[in-house]
Design a protein around this motif. Structure first.
Motif, PDB file in Angstrom:
ATOM      1  N   THR A  65     -14.710   8.873   4.735  1.00 61.10           N
ATOM      2  CA  THR A  65     -13.836   7.726   4.534  1.00 61.10           C
ATOM      3  C   THR A  65     -12.643   8.208   3.735  1.00 61.10           C
ATOM      4  OG1 THR A  65     -15.704   6.183   4.522  1.00 61.10           O
ATOM      5  CG2 THR A  65     -13.616   5.392   3.597  1.00 61.10           C
ATOM      6  N   ASP A  66     -11.453   8.082   4.333  1.00 62.94           N
ATOM      7  CA  ASP A  66     -10.188   8.422   3.675  1.00 62.94           C
ATOM      8  C   ASP A  66      -9.511   7.127   3.238  1.00 62.94           C
ATOM      9  OD1 ASP A  66     -10.398  11.119   4.327  1.00 62.94           O
ATOM     10  OD2 ASP A  66      -8.918  11.039   5.928  1.00 62.94           O
ATOM     11  N   TRP A  67      -9.018   7.118   2.026  1.00 60.64           N
ATOM     12  CA  TRP A  67      -8.129   6.054   1.565  1.00 60.64           C
ATOM     13  C   TRP A  67      -6.833   6.707   1.133  1.00 60.64           C
ATOM     14  CZ3 TRP A  67      -8.054   0.943   1.877  1.00 60.64           C
ATOM     15  CH2 TRP A  67      -9.241   0.281   2.182  1.00 60.64           C
ATOM     16  N   MET A  68      -5.721   6.186   1.602  1.00 59.22           N
ATOM     17  CA  MET A  68      -4.404   6.653   1.182  1.00 59.22           C
ATOM     18  C   MET A  68      -3.663   5.469   0.587  1.00 59.22           C
ATOM     19  SD  MET A  68      -3.262   9.075   4.313  1.00 59.22           S
ATOM     20  CE  MET A  68      -4.454  10.146   5.083  1.00 59.22           C
ATOM     21  N   TYR A  69      -3.085   5.703  -0.583  1.00 54.78           N
ATOM     22  CA  TYR A  69      -2.367   4.657  -1.302  1.00 54.78           C
ATOM     23  C   TYR A  69      -0.924   5.113  -1.498  1.00 54.78           C
ATOM     24  CZ  TYR A  69      -7.254   3.761  -2.502  1.00 54.78           C
ATOM     25  OH  TYR A  69      -8.622   3.559  -2.441  1.00 54.78           O
ATOM     26  N   LEU A  70       0.015   4.303  -1.065  1.00 55.95           N
ATOM     27  CA  LEU A  70       1.431   4.627  -1.183  1.00 55.95           C
ATOM     28  C   LEU A  70       1.943   4.151  -2.538  1.00 55.95           C
ATOM     29  CD1 LEU A  70       3.990   5.728   0.191  1.00 55.95           C
ATOM     30  CD2 LEU A  70       4.362   3.412   1.087  1.00 55.95           C
ATOM     31  N   THR A  71       2.583   5.054  -3.289  1.00 53.71           N
ATOM     32  CA  THR A  71       3.152   4.684  -4.581  1.00 53.71           C
ATOM     33  C   THR A  71       4.618   4.284  -4.409  1.00 53.71           C
ATOM     34  OG1 THR A  71       3.856   6.936  -5.127  1.00 53.71           O
ATOM     35  CG2 THR A  71       1.601   6.312  -5.760  1.00 53.71           C
ATOM     36  N   ASP A  72       5.180   3.691  -5.455  1.00 52.97           N
ATOM     37  CA  ASP A  72       6.554   3.206  -5.384  1.00 52.97           C
ATOM     38  C   ASP A  72       7.573   4.305  -5.105  1.00 52.97           C
ATOM     39  OD1 ASP A  72       5.776   0.601  -5.810  1.00 52.97           O
ATOM     40  OD2 ASP A  72       6.102   0.677  -7.976  1.00 52.97           O
ATOM     41  N   ASN A  73       7.288   5.552  -5.527  1.00 53.29           N
ATOM     42  CA  ASN A  73       8.249   6.638  -5.299  1.00 53.29           C
ATOM     43  C   ASN A  73       8.030   7.358  -3.964  1.00 53.29           C
ATOM     44  OD1 ASN A  73       6.071   8.320  -5.674  1.00 53.29           O
ATOM     45  ND2 ASN A  73       6.881   9.358  -7.476  1.00 53.29           N
ATOM     46  N   GLY A  74       7.102   6.856  -3.133  1.00 51.41           N
ATOM     47  CA  GLY A  74       6.866   7.440  -1.819  1.00 51.41           C
ATOM     48  C   GLY A  74       5.754   8.470  -1.768  1.00 51.41           C
ATOM     49  N   THR A  75       5.196   8.842  -2.929  1.00 48.23           N
ATOM     50  CA  THR A  75       4.063   9.759  -2.951  1.00 48.23           C
ATOM     51  C   THR A  75       2.828   9.030  -2.421  1.00 48.23           C
ATOM     52  OG1 THR A  75       4.944  10.992  -4.819  1.00 48.23           O
ATOM     53  CG2 THR A  75       2.567  11.173  -4.437  1.00 48.23           C
ATOM     54  N   ILE A  76       2.022   9.736  -1.655  1.00 45.56           N
ATOM     55  CA  ILE A  76       0.763   9.195  -1.142  1.00 45.56           C
ATOM     56  C   ILE A  76      -0.370   9.837  -1.926  1.00 45.56           C
ATOM     57  CG2 ILE A  76      -0.765   9.028   0.862  1.00 45.56           C
ATOM     58  CD1 ILE A  76       1.855   9.357   2.584  1.00 45.56           C
ATOM     59  N   ILE A  77      -1.243   9.008  -2.476  1.00 42.60           N
ATOM     60  CA  ILE A  77      -2.448   9.485  -3.142  1.00 42.60           C
ATOM     61  C   ILE A  77      -3.583   9.344  -2.138  1.00 42.60           C
ATOM     62  CG2 ILE A  77      -4.016   9.227  -5.102  1.00 42.60           C
ATOM     63  CD1 ILE A  77      -1.138   9.829  -5.972  1.00 42.60           C
ATOM     64  N   ASN A  78      -4.266  10.438  -1.851  1.00 39.85           N
ATOM     65  CA  ASN A  78      -5.362  10.439  -0.878  1.00 39.85           C
ATOM     66  C   ASN A  78      -6.684  10.679  -1.613  1.00 39.85           C
ATOM     67  OD1 ASN A  78      -6.177  10.727   2.111  1.00 39.85           O
ATOM     68  ND2 ASN A  78      -7.097  12.509   1.168  1.00 39.85           N
ATOM     69  N   ARG A  79      -7.647   9.826  -1.344  1.00 39.19           N
ATOM     70  CA  ARG A  79      -8.996  10.000  -1.880  1.00 39.19           C
ATOM     71  C   ARG A  79      -9.957   9.879  -0.703  1.00 39.19           C
ATOM     72  NH1 ARG A  79     -12.354   6.085  -5.979  1.00 39.19           N
ATOM     73  NH2 ARG A  79     -14.162   7.446  -6.187  1.00 39.19           N
ATOM     74  N   SER A  80     -10.793  10.881  -0.539  1.00 45.99           N
ATOM     75  CA  SER A  80     -11.740  10.913   0.576  1.00 45.99           C
ATOM     76  C   SER A  80     -13.133  11.196   0.050  1.00 45.99           C
ATOM     77  CB  SER A  80     -11.375  12.024   1.576  1.00 45.99           C
ATOM     78  OG  SER A  80     -10.062  11.863   2.047  1.00 45.99           O
ATOM     79  N   GLN A  81     -14.112  10.524   0.644  1.00 45.32           N
ATOM     80  CA  GLN A  81     -15.503  10.825   0.332  1.00 45.32           C
ATOM     81  C   GLN A  81     -16.207  11.288   1.608  1.00 45.32           C
ATOM     82  OE1 GLN A  81     -17.437   7.599  -1.779  1.00 45.32           O
ATOM     83  NE2 GLN A  81     -16.393   8.148  -3.675  1.00 45.32           N
ATOM     84  N   PHE A  82     -17.054  12.303   1.437  1.00 48.33           N
ATOM     85  CA  PHE A  82     -17.800  12.908   2.527  1.00 48.33           C
ATOM     86  C   PHE A  82     -19.274  12.620   2.277  1.00 48.33           C
ATOM     87  CE2 PHE A  82     -13.891  15.068   1.806  1.00 48.33           C
ATOM     88  CZ  PHE A  82     -13.427  15.497   3.035  1.00 48.33           C
TER      89      PHE A  82
END
Length: 183
Positions: free
Chosen positions: A147-164
Motif C-alpha cells: 500500500t503506497d500513500w503519497m501526500y502532496l505538500t504546499d511546495n510541491g514535494t511529494i511524501i511517499n509512505r509505503s507498507q509491504f
C-alpha cells in the motif's frame, strides 16, 4: 488449553478489526478529498523528479537507503514513470510504471514486477495505490502486498509512505520524498 486458544483467537480478531479502523491501513482517499493542493498525477509526476528515501525492515531499523532519478511523461490520461534506483549497497534497479488515470480519479498501475495490475485513487492532496509486487529471486522471490500513500505538500514535494505485507504482517516500510529537479 482451550482458554489460551480462545484468548489468542480473540487477540487476532481484535488486531484485524483495529487494523481496519486505526492506523496506516485505515486511511481512505476520501479522507483527503478537501485538502489542498490538489494532487494530479499528470502534473506532479511529469518531467524529471528526484526521489530520496529509506526502507525499514520488520524490526523498524533502516535496512537500505536509496536515491532515484525519475522521469514522467503523459499523453492525456496515460503516463509512464521511469525510475532508476541507486541503493546504499551499490545495487541498482530500474522500474517502469505504466499508469492510467480515469476521469473520476481512479488509477490503474502496471509494472513488470507486479503480480497483477495495481489499483488506486487520487483525491485532494493524497493518492493511494495498492498492488502486489514480486521481489527479485535474490531477495526471496516473495510476492508482497503493498500500500503506497503519497501526500502532496504546499511546495510541491511529494511524501511517499509505503507498507509491504506478507500474510497480513508488515515486513517492510518505505519513506521517501519526490520533488521536481530544478531546471
Amino acid at each position: 488449553m482451550t482458554e489460551i486458544l480462545l484468548a489468542l483467537a480473540a487477540v487476532a480478531v481484535l488486531t484485524l478489526v483495529a487494523r481496519n479502523f486505526i492506523g496506516f491501513t485505515a486511511q481512505r482517499p476520501a479522507h483527503y478529498a478537501t485538502q489542498q493542493p490538489q494532487f494530479d498525477l499528470r502534473h506532479h509526476l511529469d518531467g524529471p523528479l528526484l526521489c530520496e528515501g529509506v526502507i525499514y525492515g520488520p524490526l523498524g531499523r533502516v535496512n537500505s537507503r536509496f536515491v532515484a532519478d525519475m522521469q514522467g511523461r503523459w499523453e492525456g490520461n496515460r503516463g509512464v514513470l521511469d525510475e532508476h534506483f541507486r541503493y546504499s549497497s551499490g545495487e541498482t534497479q530500474i522500474r517502469q510504471w505504466r499508469l492510467t488515470l480515469a476521469n473520476d480519479g481512479d488509477i490503474r498501475a502496471e509494472a513488470d514486477d507486479l503480480a497483477d495490475p495495481g489499483r488506486g485513487r487520487q483525491e485532494g492532496a493524497a493518492l493511494q495505490l495498492c498492488y502486489r509486487i514480486r521481489l527479485p529471486e535474490k531477495a526471496g522471490g516473495w510476492v508482497l502486498d503493498v500500500t503506497d500513500w503519497m501526500y502532496l505538500t504546499d511546495n510541491g514535494t511529494i511524501i511517499n509512505r509505503s507498507q509491504f505485507r506478507k500474510f497480513g504482517i508488515k515486513v517492510a516500510e518505505l519513506v521517501a520524498t519526490m520533488r521536481r529537479v530544478p531546471a
